[in-house]
Structures are given as C-alpha cells and as structure tokens.
Motif scaffolding. Structure first.
Motif, short mmCIF file in Angstrom:
data_model
loop_
_atom_site.label_atom_id
_atom_site.label_comp_id
_atom_site.label_asym_id
_atom_site.label_seq_id
_atom_site.Cartn_x
_atom_site.Cartn_y
_atom_site.Cartn_z
N ARG A 5 -18.73 5.46 3.34
CA ARG A 5 -18.17 6.89 2.92
C ARG A 5 -16.90 6.52 1.88
NH1 ARG A 5 -18.44 7.43 8.30
NH2 ARG A 5 -16.07 7.69 8.31
N ALA A 6 -16.60 7.62 1.21
CA ALA A 6 -15.44 7.39 0.14
C ALA A 6 -14.07 7.15 0.79
CB ALA A 6 -15.35 8.70 -0.58
N ASP A 7 -13.95 7.49 2.37
CA ASP A 7 -12.78 7.31 2.89
C ASP A 7 -12.79 5.96 3.76
OD1 ASP A 7 -14.42 8.19 4.79
OD2 ASP A 7 -13.24 9.62 5.63
N ASP A 8 -13.91 5.40 3.84
CA ASP A 8 -13.99 4.23 4.64
C ASP A 8 -13.44 2.71 3.86
OD1 ASP A 8 -15.34 5.13 6.62
OD2 ASP A 8 -17.44 4.71 5.97
N SER A 9 -13.07 1.76 4.55
CA SER A 9 -12.60 0.73 3.89
C SER A 9 -13.47 -0.33 3.92
CB SER A 9 -11.51 0.21 5.05
OG SER A 9 -11.13 -1.11 4.53
N LEU A 10 -13.91 -0.72 2.51
CA LEU A 10 -14.97 -1.82 2.43
C LEU A 10 -14.34 -3.20 3.03
CD1 LEU A 10 -15.55 -1.42 -1.34
CD2 LEU A 10 -17.05 -0.46 0.67
N PHE A 164 -5.14 -6.78 -0.08
CA PHE A 164 -4.64 -5.30 0.12
C PHE A 164 -5.86 -4.49 0.08
CE2 PHE A 164 -1.52 -7.73 -1.59
CZ PHE A 164 -0.26 -7.42 -1.03
N ASP A 165 -6.04 -3.34 0.78
CA ASP A 165 -7.22 -2.38 0.69
C ASP A 165 -6.67 -1.07 0.84
OD1 ASP A 165 -7.15 -2.89 3.61
OD2 ASP A 165 -8.86 -1.64 3.63
N SER A 166 -7.55 -0.09 0.15
CA SER A 166 -7.31 1.45 0.60
C SER A 166 -8.71 2.01 0.39
CB SER A 166 -6.37 2.01 -0.30
OG SER A 166 -6.14 3.30 -0.16
N GLY A 167 -9.52 2.34 1.48
CA GLY A 167 -10.80 2.85 1.19
C GLY A 167 -11.55 2.04 0.53
N PRO A 168 -12.07 2.51 -0.63
CA PRO A 168 -13.24 1.71 -1.47
C PRO A 168 -12.57 0.65 -2.54
CG PRO A 168 -12.84 3.84 -2.42
CD PRO A 168 -12.16 3.97 -1.08
N PHE A 169 -11.30 0.69 -2.24
CA PHE A 169 -10.70 -0.65 -3.06
C PHE A 169 -10.12 -1.68 -2.23
CE2 PHE A 169 -6.66 -2.13 -4.86
CZ PHE A 169 -7.00 -2.69 -6.31
#
Length: 280
Positions: A5-10, A164-169
């Motif tokens: 989902r858009a708010d999930d962390s890859l 580093f991560d944030s949701g889909p990034f």
C-alpha cells in the motif's frame, strides 16, 4: 515481494520476508537483484584489454549485443550478536556478460565478476525529517574477475552503509575505503596491484534509491569520484510483475565501472529481460 500500500514500507516488507524464511532449509535469500537480460546493447564495446592481452589482436571481435545476468544471495551467520541487534551475513554476487550471439568467437563469456562479502547490519530507528534511518552496516568485500595476467582485475574494500526509508521510498548510501596493495615489481608481474587507479574511476561513494508506484519498481544508482575529470556512473532500472515472483526488468547504465574489465572505459548499455526478486 507482495504489493505494498502507499503507506507501507518497502524496506520493512523485505526484512519481514527474509526473517520468515531465514531458518528454512534449502531456501536461498536474495542479496542484490537476481536478473537475466537476454538482450543488452552497448554501442561501443571496449576492445582494448583483449587486444593488449592477445597474440593476434587483429582477430579480436566483440558484438555490441550480448546477454547479461546477475546471481546474488546471502546467508545469515548470526542474528542478534549484541543482545537484540547486530546481524552477521555472508553474501556472494556473480555478474556476467556473455557474448552468446558472437558465433564467430564461439560465444565466450566476455567478463564475469565475483563478489564475496562479509558484513554486519544493525537495526536503527533514527528519524531524519521524513526519512527513517532503519539500518546501518559495516562490511568487507572482495571483487575479482578471476582472470590472470593482463586481463586480471581485483580490489578489496572496507565499507559502511546506511539505509533510509519512508513508505514506498528507500535509499542506501555506501562509502568505502580500498585496502592498499603492493605495486607490481615489473610489467607482467602476476603479483601486485592489477588496477592501481581503479578508485579514480569508481570513487568512494555510491547512492542507490528505490521507489514503488503500485506494482512498478524503479531504482537509480549514482556513483561519483568527486574529482576532475568526473568519471561517475548512473544505473536506472524498472520492473513489473508478470508471473509469481518473475518480473519484467529493464536496465540502463551510463558511465564508468559497469564491470571490472571496463572499469576505466565509458560504457553505455540498455538491456531488457526478467528479474527473480524485487529491487528491495
């Protein structure tokens, strides 16, 4: 890797999937992307190393279309070395360039790079603006093309990495220091440094970012030697699921250091094929 989902962390998905299979027998955990590109195009193949090493330089021919593939896996050696943190891994990556369509030269493997490494990763939750510094690590890596004499290329590095991560990034920064080697005593000496100027081309820093849009995955690798003349590199990839874990995979590279044999030659390559795991 499942759809996020858009708010999930890859990144979190990747970590959880690895933990779920880490104790299962006969399961190999991917390290870098595993892919097969049956067709890649390089408009200017680098002939110089092979001409210099050949007794018949006029016979050297390289096709500008060849196959490229990468096999990469890792094994967890020890989880939670320091209480509930510190995880030790061994990894191996094989990347090959295959002149499969070059029938006049008996379809040889033009170059194969072997990359074993030992590294330790640490969980972290440092918040920096919108990004979370989720992982950091230290490692030792050897890279060699397994050849001898004039075609031999290799180097050893100590590296540090932060993810580093944030949701889909997600973004990985990696810096390294090359372990010094002795100079060759004479031309053709089988001992000593085969490529003393490799850091002039591959530098000391690499940044790789990844982004997911629905089922599409994009990545961008940037490398720079921060010197004059600039001899950096970039690699763009895209993938999309087509069957189970199989993904349609495209790759574009432009710069120096795509392979060890071409570390000091500018390369531009476009390829299409499939990958067996996601970019994260």
């Amino acid at each position: 890797m499942g759809l996020a989902r858009a708010d999930d962390s890859l990144l979190e998905q990747r970590v959880q999937e690895e933990l779920a299979t880490s104790d299962l027998p006969f399961v190999i955990t991917p390290h870098k992307v595993n892919y097969l590109l049956p067709v890649t195009y390089n408009p200017s193949p680098n002939l110089q190393p092979f001409i210099a090493a050949s007794d018949q330089p006029d016979t050297i021919q390289l096709d500008d279309v060849e196959a490229k593939f990468q096999i990469s896996f890792k094994f967890p050696l020890w989880y939670n070395i320091f209480g509930d943190n510190g995880h030790l891994f061994f990894a191996y990556t094989n990347k090959s360039w295959w002149q499969v369509y070059n029938k006049n030269a008996s379809s040889p493997f033009r170059e194969t790079n072997h990359e074993p490494e030992m590294f330790m990763m640490f969980n972290n939750d440092l918040q920096i603006g919108p990004l979370t510094n989720s992982l950091w690590g230290l490692g030792l890596v050897h890279q060699s093309n397994g050849k001898s004499r004039a075609l031999s290329r290799s180097w050893n590095r100590l590296y540090a990495t932060m993810v580093f991560d944030s949701g889909p990034f997600a973004m990985e920064t990696k810096v390294w220091w090359r372990l010094p080697e002795d100079e060759k005593a004479y031309f053709g000496d089988p001992r000593g440094d085969d490529n003393p100027d490799i850091s002039d081309y591959l530098g000391h820093v690499e940044i790789t970012s990844a982004y997911g849009i629905e089922q599409h995955r994009f990545s961008l690798m940037l490398r720079n030697n921060f010197a004059s003349p600039n001899r950096g590199a970039l690699e763009l990839t895209w993938s999309y699921p087509i069957l189970g874990n199989l993904r349609l995979y495209g790759q574009y590279f432009n710069g120096y250091g795509e392979s060890l044999i071409d570390y000091n030659a500018h390369t531009q390559r476009l390829g299409i094929g499939v990958s067996l795991n996601d970019i994260l």
